[in-house]
Design a protein around this motif. Structure first.
Motif, PDB file in Angstrom:
ATOM      1  N   LEU A  83      28.933 -17.040 -24.970  1.00 61.39           N
ATOM      2  CA  LEU A  83      29.838 -17.128 -26.135  1.00 61.39           C
ATOM      3  C   LEU A  83      31.371 -17.222 -25.657  1.00 61.39           C
ATOM      4  CD1 LEU A  83      29.916 -17.448 -29.191  1.00 61.39           C
ATOM      5  CD2 LEU A  83      29.875 -15.046 -29.489  1.00 61.39           C
ATOM      6  N   ARG A  86      35.287 -16.851 -30.924  1.00 57.66           N
ATOM      7  CA  ARG A  86      34.699 -16.856 -32.029  1.00 57.66           C
ATOM      8  C   ARG A  86      36.051 -17.011 -32.899  1.00 57.66           C
ATOM      9  NH1 ARG A  86      32.624 -11.266 -33.181  1.00 57.66           N
ATOM     10  NH2 ARG A  86      30.858 -11.989 -34.365  1.00 57.66           N
ATOM     11  N   THR A  89      36.005 -15.502 -40.162  1.00 55.66           N
ATOM     12  CA  THR A  89      34.973 -14.535 -40.788  1.00 55.66           C
ATOM     13  C   THR A  89      34.424 -15.045 -42.049  1.00 55.66           C
ATOM     14  OG1 THR A  89      36.456 -12.758 -39.916  1.00 55.66           O
ATOM     15  CG2 THR A  89      34.841 -12.013 -41.381  1.00 55.66           C
ATOM     16  N   ARG A 107      30.111 -12.737 -40.006  1.00 53.42           N
ATOM     17  CA  ARG A 107      29.931 -13.405 -38.885  1.00 53.42           C
ATOM     18  C   ARG A 107      31.035 -14.572 -38.760  1.00 53.42           C
ATOM     19  NH1 ARG A 107      26.202 -11.605 -35.972  1.00 53.42           N
ATOM     20  NH2 ARG A 107      24.309 -11.049 -37.142  1.00 53.42           N
ATOM     21  N   PRO A 108      31.282 -15.153 -37.285  1.00 49.24           N
ATOM     22  CA  PRO A 108      32.489 -16.179 -37.529  1.00 49.24           C
ATOM     23  C   PRO A 108      32.200 -17.169 -38.259  1.00 49.24           C
ATOM     24  CG  PRO A 108      31.224 -15.976 -35.390  1.00 49.24           C
ATOM     25  CD  PRO A 108      30.543 -14.865 -36.323  1.00 49.24           C
ATOM     26  N   VAL A 111      32.280 -21.064 -33.845  1.00 48.83           N
ATOM     27  CA  VAL A 111      31.869 -20.572 -32.355  1.00 48.83           C
ATOM     28  C   VAL A 111      32.058 -21.749 -31.387  1.00 48.83           C
ATOM     29  CG1 VAL A 111      30.623 -18.596 -33.158  1.00 48.83           C
ATOM     30  CG2 VAL A 111      29.564 -20.478 -32.592  1.00 48.83           C
ATOM     31  N   ALA A 147      26.872 -21.775 -36.671  1.00 43.76           N
ATOM     32  CA  ALA A 147      27.811 -20.808 -35.916  1.00 43.76           C
ATOM     33  C   ALA A 147      27.278 -19.406 -36.499  1.00 43.76           C
ATOM     34  CB  ALA A 147      29.278 -20.866 -36.440  1.00 43.76           C
ATOM     35  N   TYR A 148      26.773 -19.112 -37.472  1.00 39.68           N
ATOM     36  CA  TYR A 148      26.481 -17.736 -38.094  1.00 39.68           C
ATOM     37  C   TYR A 148      25.143 -17.476 -37.168  1.00 39.68           C
ATOM     38  CZ  TYR A 148      28.675 -19.447 -42.369  1.00 39.68           C
ATOM     39  OH  TYR A 148      29.679 -19.945 -43.122  1.00 39.68           O
ATOM     40  N   ASP A 151      25.835 -16.661 -33.329  1.00 38.68           N
ATOM     41  CA  ASP A 151      26.432 -15.508 -33.311  1.00 38.68           C
ATOM     42  C   ASP A 151      25.298 -14.230 -33.454  1.00 38.68           C
ATOM     43  OD1 ASP A 151      29.009 -13.965 -33.039  1.00 38.68           O
ATOM     44  OD2 ASP A 151      28.226 -13.034 -34.934  1.00 38.68           O
ATOM     45  N   HIS A 152      24.263 -14.477 -34.432  1.00 37.94           N
ATOM     46  CA  HIS A 152      23.333 -13.735 -34.488  1.00 37.94           C
ATOM     47  C   HIS A 152      22.346 -13.431 -33.374  1.00 37.94           C
ATOM     48  CE1 HIS A 152      20.098 -11.919 -37.387  1.00 37.94           C
ATOM     49  NE2 HIS A 152      19.387 -12.306 -36.213  1.00 37.94           N
ATOM     50  N   GLU A 155      23.998 -11.811 -30.491  1.00 39.67           N
ATOM     51  CA  GLU A 155      23.813 -10.421 -30.520  1.00 39.67           C
ATOM     52  C   GLU A 155      22.524  -9.968 -29.957  1.00 39.67           C
ATOM     53  OE1 GLU A 155      24.604  -7.970 -34.025  1.00 39.67           O
ATOM     54  OE2 GLU A 155      26.101  -9.604 -34.777  1.00 39.67           O
TER      55      GLU A 155
END
Length: 173
Positions: A83, A86, A89, A107-108, A111, A147-148, A151-152, A155
């Motif tokens: 990544l 980001r 929000t 979440r951003p 990304v 993008a969400y 990001d998920h 993680e």
């Protein structure tokens, strides 16, 4: 499941397995891509020396005159993703794994990520085709739902638990 169904499933599974050889990658690198194809959604996978995530974008094409359409799915497989950026929000509800209920997470909106390799699978439901190609892209940018999801899944690769506020904190109006 009858014999014809079993035969069709075996042929389909063999075609999935052939993708690893076609792209010259370890078979387990395909796990997120194949899970997105079979079960929907975004997925991640980590093994010794390898990480991979998939992200799905959907575009609905609709003909207002014929009143018919379809949702084209593009599934991106990122091998060894990183990544890079980001931005923004967005608050949204997510459900993951064994979490009993959805959580409110931040979440951003956008990304940018790099990857050692990016493979794109396009699934066309009306044509009943699955086209897979190696993208010559070292970096890509996504916004919104993709993008969400990215990001998920990043993680998960980082070994962090998805955290947020429980749905029970919401008020009925």
């Amino acid at each position: 499941m009858d014999a014809d169904d079993i035969r069709e499933e075996l042929v389909f599974a063999a075609r999935e397995a052939a993708l690893a050889e076609q792209f010259g990658i370890p078979a387990d690198a395909l796990v997120p891509l194949l899970f997105s194809l079979r079960y929907g959604g975004d997925w991640s996978y980590a093994a010794e020396g390898l990480t991979a995530i998939s992200a799905v974008t959907k575009t609905t094409v609709y003909d207002d005159e014929q009143l018919i359409g379809y949702s084209l799915e593009e599934i991106y497989l990122f091998i060894d993703p990183v990544l890079l950026h980001r931005e923004g929000t967005v608050y949204r509800l997510e459900k993951c794994g064994s979490t009993p209920a959805r959580l409110l997470v931040a979440r951003p909106y956008r990304v940018r990520l790099a990857a050692r390799r990016v493979i794109k699978m396009t699934v066309h439901p009306l044509e009943k085709t699955i086209r897979t190609e190696d993208l010559d892209a070292a970096e890509m940018e996504f916004s919104g739902s993709a993008a969400y999801g990215i990001d998920h899944e990043m993680e998960h690769l980082a070994g962090r638990e998805i955290r947020g506020e429980g749905l029970r904190t919401f008020r009925f109006g």
